[in-house]
Write an enzyme that holds these catalytic residues in place. Structure first.
Site, PDB file in Angstrom:
ATOM      1  N   GLU A   1       0.838  -1.209   0.000  1.00 48.95           N
ATOM      2  CA  GLU A   1       0.000   0.000   0.000  1.00 48.95           C
ATOM      3  C   GLU A   1       0.869   1.253   0.000  1.00 48.95           C
ATOM      4  O   GLU A   1       0.583   2.226  -0.707  1.00 48.95           O
ATOM      5  CB  GLU A   1      -0.916   0.021   1.233  1.00 48.95           C
ATOM      6  CG  GLU A   1      -2.020  -1.024   1.220  1.00 48.95           C
ATOM      7  CD  GLU A   1      -1.587  -2.378   1.757  1.00 48.95           C
ATOM      8  OE1 GLU A   1      -0.374  -2.693   1.718  1.00 48.95           O
ATOM      9  OE2 GLU A   1      -2.467  -3.132   2.202  1.00 48.95           O
TER      10      GLU A   1
ATOM     11  N   ASP B   1      22.434 -38.076  -8.428  1.00 52.38           N
ATOM     12  CA  ASP B   1      22.354 -37.058  -9.492  1.00 52.38           C
ATOM     13  C   ASP B   1      23.394 -35.950  -9.382  1.00 52.38           C
ATOM     14  O   ASP B   1      23.632 -35.249 -10.349  1.00 52.38           O
ATOM     15  CB  ASP B   1      20.979 -36.358  -9.473  1.00 52.38           C
ATOM     16  CG  ASP B   1      19.831 -37.308  -9.731  1.00 52.38           C
ATOM     17  OD1 ASP B   1      20.094 -38.505  -9.915  1.00 52.38           O
ATOM     18  OD2 ASP B   1      18.681 -36.841  -9.759  1.00 52.38           O
TER      19      ASP B   1
HETATM   20  C1  AOF Z   1       0.008  -5.062   4.332  1.00 52.27           C
HETATM   21  N1  AOF Z   1       0.625  -4.903   3.137  1.00 52.27           N
HETATM   22  O1  AOF Z   1       2.182  -5.458   1.646  1.00 52.27           O
HETATM   23  C2  AOF Z   1       2.012  -6.781   3.565  1.00 52.27           C
HETATM   24  C3  AOF Z   1       1.331  -6.974   4.793  1.00 52.27           C
HETATM   25  O2  AOF Z   1       6.565  -7.010  10.269  1.00 52.27           O
HETATM   26  P1  AOF Z   1       5.632  -6.091   9.543  1.00 52.27           P
HETATM   27  O3  AOF Z   1       5.343  -4.819  10.280  1.00 52.27           O
HETATM   28  O4  AOF Z   1       6.048  -5.859   8.121  1.00 52.27           O
HETATM   29  O5  AOF Z   1       4.231  -6.839   9.470  1.00 52.27           O
HETATM   30  C4  AOF Z   1       4.108  -8.113   8.923  1.00 52.27           C
HETATM   31  C5  AOF Z   1       2.658  -8.389   8.731  1.00 52.27           C
HETATM   32  O6  AOF Z   1       2.106  -7.444   7.832  1.00 52.27           O
HETATM   33  C6  AOF Z   1       2.371  -9.731   8.097  1.00 52.27           C
HETATM   34  O7  AOF Z   1       2.262 -10.753   9.048  1.00 52.27           O
HETATM   35  C7  AOF Z   1       1.043  -9.474   7.440  1.00 52.27           C
HETATM   36  O8  AOF Z   1       0.030  -9.513   8.426  1.00 52.27           O
HETATM   37  C8  AOF Z   1       1.164  -8.050   6.980  1.00 52.27           C
HETATM   38  N2  AOF Z   1       1.671  -7.998   5.608  1.00 52.27           N
HETATM   39  N3  AOF Z   1       0.329  -6.119   5.102  1.00 52.27           N
HETATM   40  O9  AOF Z   1      -0.837  -4.254   4.717  1.00 52.27           O
HETATM   41  C9  AOF Z   1       1.627  -5.686   2.721  1.00 52.27           C
HETATM   42  N4  AOF Z   1       3.040  -7.590   3.180  1.00 52.27           N
HETATM   43 ZN    ZN Z   2       0.819  -2.781   5.906  1.00 55.20          ZN
END
Ligand code: AOF
Ligand code: ZN
Length: 375
Positions: free
Chosen positions: A67, A215
């Site tokens: 986002e 392999d």
């Molecule tokens: C979003 N947008 O692109 C993603 C999300 O460690 P942090 O703060 O980055 O948080 C990780 C969590 O964020 C992950 O477990 C999931 O819930 C969310 N990922 N959320 O809004 C994103 N990659």
């Molecule tokens: Zn986020």
């Protein structure tokens, strides 16, 4: 409702833009560590039809989130627009502020979401932040397709183990190789390139020591432009027999190589492998075999969300027998193996109960079929 000049996009376009956001996010599969590769599109319609004004994918290494990337591109054009997010936007203060709040601040009129997030810091709260701020929210558009693409993240979050894909090339006489012979060419060149693509999108590849000895595979990604996308290689090798001169050990400095050995494996073998740059995984031994559920738990704790099984028949049967295979990637080839064949544990016509077809394709002379386990 026609969107007029408000900037908001007519919901008839929702599936099309969500499909595009899912396709966009695929680029970073395997590159976002323990974060899912999320896609975001910001789209607005000022009367002449919808236009994409911001695109974002979870950045390499997992942050910034999708986002934030898309909002940065859209700038002021995000105000009044519609955002398509392949996963519910986050609600927690991590290393980055919550994406749901960023969408509110940017003045989005509507947010369309696909998969829901099992992370307890997010689950339901992301949508709640948006709704409280007066943003219209549509949940669950192409949710299954989005969840399928982030199956590794979802399995690691909910099941505390990686998502396991068994990849097999099956001959027309239902064999996967020949006894005591190295690699037998079963799949054709197009299928082989596709298999390298699955490697590139996986966090790790696992084989048994039998395959490693027979392999001497390298298990790297050798597609032009994707050479740096090789995942970690893991060998189940109870006695720590992997030769120091094997391609896997010789390339351990460039691509991580892990050996799952028993604590009782000869100490000098363990030391020699470690000195050569191989990481040893302490594994539990049950009935003389490496305990697979515990190994998978350990891999998940190390951040591995997607695991591809590439050989041989013994490993495939062991994972299938313990119900630890989530996805089957099967190449059916016209090649005949003939005498001394190693029978395929599964074929496209004979998949275990519970697996459903999600994809099929023609790869040169081969047919590709992909099944997932519905749990
Ligand atoms: C979003 N947008 O692109 C993603 C999300 O460690 P942090 O703060 O980055 O948080 C990780 C969590 O964020 C992950 O477990 C999931 O819930 C969310 N990922 N959320 O809004 C994103 N990659
Ligand atoms: Zn986020």
């Amino acid at each position: 409702m026609a969107s007029g000049v408000t900037g908001a996009v007519d919901p008839i376009h929702d599936e099309r833009f969500m499909a595009a956001a899912i396709r966009l996010s695929r680029r970073h599969l395997g590159l976002t560590l323990t974060n899912p590769a999320v896609g975001t599109l910001i789209v607005r319609d000022d009367g002449a039809g919808p236009i994409i004004v911001g695109r974002g994918i979870t950045a390499l290494g997992g942050r910034p989130h999708a986002e934030a990337e898309a909002l940065a591109e859209a700038g002021v054009l995000a105000s009044g627009a519609t955002a398509y997010v392949t996963l519910e936007s986050c609600a927690h203060h991590g290393r980055t502020p919550p994406c749901a709040e960023a969408l509110v601040t940017a003045g989005l009129a509507r947010v369309v979401g696909a998969a829901s997030d099992p992370d307890p810091r997010v689950s339901g709260r992301g949508y709640e932040i948006l709704r409280r701020a007066g943003i219209a929210v549509t949940e669950g558009v192409l949710a299954e397709r989005a969840a399928d693409q982030m199956a590794g993240y979802l399995m690691r979050s909910i099941g505390k183990r990686p998502e396991v894909t068994l990849k097999l090339a099956v001959s027309s006489d239902e064999m996967i190789g020949r006894q005591s012979e190295g690699q037998v060419a079963i799949s054709g060149p197009v299928s082989r390139r596709q298999a390298h693509l699955i490697r590139a999108e996986s966090d790790a590849i696992l084989i048994g020591i039998g395959t490693a000895l027979a392999d001497d595979p390298e298990l790297t990604v050798r597609l032009p432009g994707l050479e740096d996308r090789s995942p970690a290689r893991i060998v189940i090798d109870r006695e720590a027999q992997l030769p120091l001169g094997s391609k896997l050990v010789l390339s351990a400095g460039q691509v991580p190589t892990l050996v799952a050995a028993s604590a009782d494996a000869p100490a000098e073998r363990r030391r020699a492998l470690e000195a050569a740059g191989v990481r040893l995984l302490a594994t539990e031994i049950l009935d003389g075999r490496v305990a697979l559920p515990e190994l998978l738990e350990d891999l998940a704790a190390r951040g591995i969300s997607t695991l591809m099984l590439e050989g041989g028949a013994g490993i495939a049967r062991a994972f299938l027998a313990e119900d630890l295979v989530d996805r089957l990637a099967l190449v059916s080839s016209p090649v005949v193996v003939g005498g001394q064949g190693v029978p395929a544990p599964v074929t496209a016509d004979r998949v275990p109960a519970g697996f459903v077809l999600v994809r099929n394709a023609v790869f040169g002379d081969d047919t590709y079929t992909e099944f997932v386990r519905r749990r």
